[in-house]
Design an enzyme around this catalytic site. Sequence first.
Site, PDB file in Angstrom:
ATOM      1  N   ASP A 215      19.514   9.591 -46.208  1.00 44.03           N
ATOM      2  CA  ASP A 215      18.199   9.937 -46.511  1.00 44.03           C
ATOM      3  C   ASP A 215      18.404  10.438 -48.007  1.00 44.03           C
ATOM      4  O   ASP A 215      17.443  10.120 -48.960  1.00 44.03           O
ATOM      5  CB  ASP A 215      17.628  10.956 -45.973  1.00 44.03           C
ATOM      6  CG  ASP A 215      18.223  12.285 -45.886  1.00 44.03           C
ATOM      7  OD1 ASP A 215      19.655  12.277 -45.630  1.00 44.03           O
ATOM      8  OD2 ASP A 215      17.767  13.223 -46.289  1.00 44.03           O
TER       9      ASP A 215
ATOM     10  N   ASP B 201      23.220  13.616 -48.631  1.00 44.02           N
ATOM     11  CA  ASP B 201      23.909  13.694 -47.199  1.00 44.02           C
ATOM     12  C   ASP B 201      24.435  12.511 -46.778  1.00 44.02           C
ATOM     13  O   ASP B 201      24.249  11.246 -47.140  1.00 44.02           O
ATOM     14  CB  ASP B 201      23.372  14.984 -46.492  1.00 44.02           C
ATOM     15  CG  ASP B 201      22.055  14.507 -46.037  1.00 44.02           C
ATOM     16  OD1 ASP B 201      21.839  13.217 -45.920  1.00 44.02           O
ATOM     17  OD2 ASP B 201      21.272  15.027 -45.740  1.00 44.02           O
TER      18      ASP B 201
ATOM     19  N   TYR C  53      13.534  17.834 -41.897  1.00 45.96           N
ATOM     20  CA  TYR C  53      12.349  17.104 -42.130  1.00 45.96           C
ATOM     21  C   TYR C  53      11.282  17.375 -40.969  1.00 45.96           C
ATOM     22  O   TYR C  53      11.082  16.516 -39.985  1.00 45.96           O
ATOM     23  CB  TYR C  53      12.658  15.486 -41.969  1.00 45.96           C
ATOM     24  CG  TYR C  53      13.657  14.995 -43.073  1.00 45.96           C
ATOM     25  CD1 TYR C  53      12.816  14.595 -44.305  1.00 45.96           C
ATOM     26  CD2 TYR C  53      14.847  14.876 -43.292  1.00 45.96           C
ATOM     27  CE1 TYR C  53      13.376  14.548 -45.349  1.00 45.96           C
ATOM     28  CE2 TYR C  53      15.455  14.419 -44.383  1.00 45.96           C
ATOM     29  CZ  TYR C  53      14.958  14.217 -45.612  1.00 45.96           C
ATOM     30  OH  TYR C  53      15.601  13.933 -46.503  1.00 45.96           O
TER      31      TYR C  53
ATOM     32  N   GLU D 163      18.795  16.660 -56.311  1.00 50.62           N
ATOM     33  CA  GLU D 163      19.203  15.734 -55.363  1.00 50.62           C
ATOM     34  C   GLU D 163      18.110  14.489 -55.359  1.00 50.62           C
ATOM     35  O   GLU D 163      16.995  14.787 -55.412  1.00 50.62           O
ATOM     36  CB  GLU D 163      19.100  16.734 -53.746  1.00 50.62           C
ATOM     37  CG  GLU D 163      19.540  15.625 -52.756  1.00 50.62           C
ATOM     38  CD  GLU D 163      19.639  16.484 -51.321  1.00 50.62           C
ATOM     39  OE1 GLU D 163      20.425  15.700 -50.485  1.00 50.62           O
ATOM     40  OE2 GLU D 163      19.182  17.368 -51.198  1.00 50.62           O
TER      41      GLU D 163
END
Length: 489
Positions: free
Chosen positions: A81, A84, A233, A470
Amino acid sequence: MDSLKRPSLFYSFFLALLLCSNAVQASQNYEDALAKSILFFQGQRSGRLPLSQSQNLRWRSASGLGDGSQARVNLVGGYYDAGDNVKFNFPMAYTTTMLSWSALENSKRLGPQLENVRVAIRWATDYLIKCATATPGVLYVGVGDPNVDHKCWERPEDMDTVRTVYSVSRNKPGSDVAAETAAALAAASLVFRKVDSAYSKLLLRTAKSVFQFAAQYRGSYSDSLGSAVCPFYCSYSGYKDELLWGAAWLLRATKDVSYRNFIDSLGAHDSTDIFSWDDKLAGARVLLARGSLVANDKSYEPFKQQAQDFMCRILPNSPYSTTQYTSGGLMFKLPDNNLQYVASITNLLTTYAKYMQSAKSTFNCGNILVTPKTLINLARKQVDYILGDNPMRMSYMVGYGTNFPKRIHHRGSSLPSKTTHPQSFGCEGGFQPFYYTSNPNPNILVGAIVGGPNNNDFYPDERTDYSHSEPATYINGAIVGPLAFLSGR
């Protein structure tokens, strides 16, 4: 004499400033940014990577080849995603839906990039089909324990954490993730309809089945899976918005009136001023407004009104605006990963502007007249800001321009590749030498858009500052459409 010269010098200076400002506006190379925004997805790939030119980011290699084995199914593939090594299907499916929508609305403008978008979409849909069909009555929704993964700083190629498999079912419902998966598969079926009809039919057939599951067994996947998806999420908005979104995409893909009846019975009428992987109301309304603006079907007028209400909440000069803007002109919704909201909302701006152009339509926010150009100008401002027209004079797309983030929060990018360092660093071995260092990342994740600056237009470029540094698939998935639209093909 001096008094006569001063105005002349002032006007010369003002003209030079004006020309310079216009040059800045016209200086963004949307085609280059578009190509890079799509290339980014190669850096997020999980599974066995192709050896051909379709894998240009050569510092990545195969990973997650045993994914699904814990449940005795094959769940190899898909995308990580963000920075990570976890596969979260909820944001992955949203990313896929947005890529597909962008391809549908901008097929001509995408030009040679259209095929690259199709490849990016298929990398996700091949995996999502596996998740939906591997076990009857079960939808697999993620691979990798985020709580364990986040304690490690290692390359995806070296993962030695347990690849836990997560799923929803009749007894553990997940209407939100299931309906988003259905939306992704239905939207993608339209992308492939003319170029691969067999695959398109498979996508649509699977979408229908997954949506039926979402509608029949109501419940949020956050409640079913808990800490496996929250707070990462969580479905904060509930699942009604995904049911609306999924039904809207199936309606477009099938023209089956039963989906319209479902939408009318759902009662999803809440106002909104945001659009993201979590909250789909605004996107669904823009998509459904197409029925009024493009198809000229008066029964879709209520969705057009709702879409216009959303735009009035976004436009900075609207008397109904509920959206903050930084002094540099950036839309600012939330402090964590703000550019995801900017990208998603900007996608709606260009898409709705296109629908308005089709109908030669305008609308009003109070006494403010809104034309397609109004929406396009705001979209251009947001895209140009991301690409470098901002107070930091920094491009927030890695590899675009000369000044871009060098220390992004991304495991694969920040650790030496297997080519240069074949040995594994282990779970924690990468933290001290590569996470906490101020050195630039050794691998450039070309096209990655980071979370972006704070509300003061400041970006520190620190790897440890994950809420700003990120990148994420759902930022790029949303920005492809506006970049294609502005490239003017």
